[in-house]
Design an enzyme around this catalytic site. Structure first.
Site, PDB file in Angstrom:
ATOM      1  N   ASP A   7       0.868  -1.186   0.000  1.00 10.88           N
ATOM      2  CA  ASP A   7       0.000   0.000   0.000  1.00 10.88           C
ATOM      3  C   ASP A   7       0.903   1.235   0.000  1.00 10.88           C
ATOM      4  O   ASP A   7       2.123   1.112   0.167  1.00 10.88           O
ATOM      5  CB  ASP A   7      -0.892  -0.011   1.259  1.00 10.88           C
ATOM      6  N   ASP A  24       3.281   2.276  -4.603  1.00 12.47           N
ATOM      7  CA  ASP A  24       2.240   3.109  -5.199  1.00 12.47           C
ATOM      8  C   ASP A  24       1.810   2.414  -6.490  1.00 12.47           C
ATOM      9  O   ASP A  24       2.632   2.187  -7.391  1.00 12.47           O
ATOM     10  CB  ASP A  24       2.850   4.494  -5.477  1.00 12.47           C
ATOM     11  N   GLY A  45      -6.652  -2.444  -4.288  1.00 13.20           N
ATOM     12  CA  GLY A  45      -6.024  -1.120  -4.314  1.00 13.20           C
ATOM     13  C   GLY A  45      -6.727  -0.135  -5.224  1.00 13.20           C
ATOM     14  O   GLY A  45      -7.687  -0.456  -5.915  1.00 13.20           O
ATOM     15  N   GLY A  46      -6.220   1.087  -5.222  1.00 10.52           N
ATOM     16  CA  GLY A  46      -6.755   2.136  -6.091  1.00 10.52           C
ATOM     17  C   GLY A  46      -7.843   2.941  -5.408  1.00 10.52           C
ATOM     18  O   GLY A  46      -8.030   2.866  -4.204  1.00 10.52           O
ATOM     19  N   SER A  84     -16.774  -3.746  -8.671  1.00  6.08           N
ATOM     20  CA  SER A  84     -17.802  -3.103  -7.844  1.00  6.08           C
ATOM     21  C   SER A  84     -19.187  -3.242  -8.457  1.00  6.08           C
ATOM     22  O   SER A  84     -19.336  -3.376  -9.685  1.00  6.08           O
ATOM     23  CB  SER A  84     -17.457  -1.621  -7.716  1.00  6.08           C
ATOM     24  N   ASN A  85     -20.188  -3.144  -7.595  1.00 12.14           N
ATOM     25  CA  ASN A  85     -21.585  -3.058  -8.056  1.00 12.14           C
ATOM     26  C   ASN A  85     -21.762  -1.870  -9.008  1.00 12.14           C
ATOM     27  O   ASN A  85     -22.693  -1.865  -9.816  1.00 12.14           O
ATOM     28  CB  ASN A  85     -22.525  -2.971  -6.849  1.00 12.14           C
ATOM     29  N   TYR A 109     -15.713   5.948 -11.859  1.00 13.42           N
ATOM     30  CA  TYR A 109     -15.232   4.852 -11.016  1.00 13.42           C
ATOM     31  C   TYR A 109     -15.751   3.493 -11.530  1.00 13.42           C
ATOM     32  O   TYR A 109     -14.981   2.536 -11.676  1.00 13.42           O
ATOM     33  CB  TYR A 109     -15.708   5.117  -9.584  1.00 13.42           C
ATOM     34  N   LYS A 113     -13.721   0.171 -13.040  1.00 11.53           N
ATOM     35  CA  LYS A 113     -13.843  -1.208 -12.544  1.00 11.53           C
ATOM     36  C   LYS A 113     -14.095  -2.175 -13.699  1.00 11.53           C
ATOM     37  O   LYS A 113     -13.586  -3.289 -13.727  1.00 11.53           O
ATOM     38  CB  LYS A 113     -14.954  -1.289 -11.493  1.00 11.53           C
ATOM     39  N   ARG A 147     -30.656   0.775   0.742  1.00  8.02           N
ATOM     40  CA  ARG A 147     -29.993   0.254  -0.466  1.00  8.02           C
ATOM     41  C   ARG A 147     -29.013  -0.850  -0.111  1.00  8.02           C
ATOM     42  O   ARG A 147     -28.931  -1.875  -0.783  1.00  8.02           O
ATOM     43  CB  ARG A 147     -29.283   1.411  -1.185  1.00  8.02           C
TER      44      ARG A 147
HETATM   45  C1  15L Z   1     -18.245   0.791  -3.830  1.00  6.23           C
HETATM   46  O1  15L Z   1     -17.832   0.301  -4.868  1.00  6.23           O
HETATM   47  C2  15L Z   1     -17.341   1.530  -2.927  1.00  6.23           C
HETATM   48  O2  15L Z   1     -16.026   1.043  -2.939  1.00  6.23           O
HETATM   49  C3  15L Z   1     -17.864   1.594  -1.510  1.00  6.23           C
HETATM   50  O3  15L Z   1     -17.140   2.563  -0.832  1.00  6.23           O
HETATM   51  C4  15L Z   1     -19.354   1.897  -1.456  1.00  6.23           C
HETATM   52  O4  15L Z   1     -19.596   3.183  -1.948  1.00  6.23           O
HETATM   53  C5  15L Z   1     -20.088   0.846  -2.265  1.00  6.23           C
HETATM   54  O5  15L Z   1     -19.590   0.771  -3.575  1.00  6.23           O
HETATM   55  C6  15L Z   1     -21.602   1.080  -2.318  1.00  6.23           C
HETATM   56  O6  15L Z   1     -22.172   1.068  -3.406  1.00  6.23           O
HETATM   57  O7  15L Z   1     -22.209   1.204  -1.260  1.00  6.23           O
END
Ligand code: 15L
Length: 247
Positions: A7, A24, A45-46, A84-85, A109, A113, A147
């Site tokens: 990290d 980094d 990371g990131g 991520s979602n 973001y 992903k 949510r």
């Molecule tokens: C994500 O991808 C984020 O990393 C996290 O911090 C939350 O914001 C999460 O989604 C979310 O949707 O609750």
């Protein structure tokens, strides 16, 4: 098995036997150094939320490329990538989606992903690294709001998914939703179950408490309508009624 954390800042809570290397992700040479001699990587990371393009570019696009390249050069066998979602956040909450839908990222973001998911698939099929993309909802001890009753994952359940990615024999490239056993989930996570996932935690056990604390108003209608919540509403400039009729 020895574990090494990398990290930009040294964590205060390294477990006995864990080592740390300062690196980094946007600097290829530093990530090369962190990956030398490693068998499997859990890439968390990131940037973990929306940010200006320059920041996303450096940490999540260049950084993710550096990571997979370092893994290839070091002969790493497995990579588990925390996507991520928000890679699919522009699906309505009323729609159940699997991992095979056309992506609908809800932010820069979310796009970054998806880029990582694409890189993962390419390094899996071209270079034989076993890669797992975990579309994580929201990690925590409890769901934070209404949510998150759909997308919450308890850390212990996330560990199960990571272990599948690191240890399941014959794995080439897989995508799973990183959510616990949530009654209100809008994800069809049956593929994760086929791969051996047995979540032990349920968001519904916290529903009463969460719903009692939920503010009654004040949310952007796009945040209420779409799975990605505020990530969808931020900077929103489409006509929501028109989009709803076409969703
Ligand atoms: C994500 O991808 C984020 O990393 C996290 O911090 C939350 O914001 C999460 O989604 C979310 O949707 O609750």
């Amino acid at each position: 098995m020895a574990a090494q954390a990398a990290d930009v800042r040294e964590p205060k809570d390294l477990a006995p036997g864990e080592t740390f290397i300062k690196a980094d992700i946007s600097k290829a040479a530093e990530i090369d150094g962190a990956c030398a001699g490693v068998e499997g990587i859990i890439h968390l990371g990131g940037r973990s939320g929306e940010a200006p393009w320059e920041a996303i570019l450096e940490a999540n696009i260049v950084g993710c490329y550096n990571l997979f390249e370092a893994a290839r050069k070091a002969g790493v066998k497995r990579v588990v990538f925390a996507t991520s979602n928000h890679a699919v956040g522009f699906y309505p909450r009323a729609t159940m989606i699997g991992t095979d839908v056309i992506p609908r990222p809800d932010s820069r973001y979310g796009v970054s992903k998806l880029f990582g998911e694409g890189l993962g698939a390419m390094y899996a099929y071209k270079h034989g690294i076993g890669v797992t993309s975990l579309r994580i909802g929201n990690v925590g001890d409890k769901p934070l709001d209404q949510r998150r009753l759909a997308i919450w994952i308890k850390p212990e359940d996330l560990v199960q998914l990571i272990r599948i990615g690191l240890e399941r024999p014959g794995l080439v490239y897989e995508v799973m939703y990183g959510v616990s056993d949530n009654q209100r989930s809008w994800y069809d996570n049956s593929h994760a179950y086929e791969l051996g996932y047995k979540p032990e935690h349920r968001a519904e056990d916290h529903a009463e408490e969460v719903l009692a604390a939920e503010p009654r108003s004040g949310k952007h209608p796009a945040a209420e309508f779409y799975q990605g919540g505020t990530f969808c509403a931020d900077e929103y400039s489409a006509d929501l009624d028109t989009m709803k009729s076409r969703s």
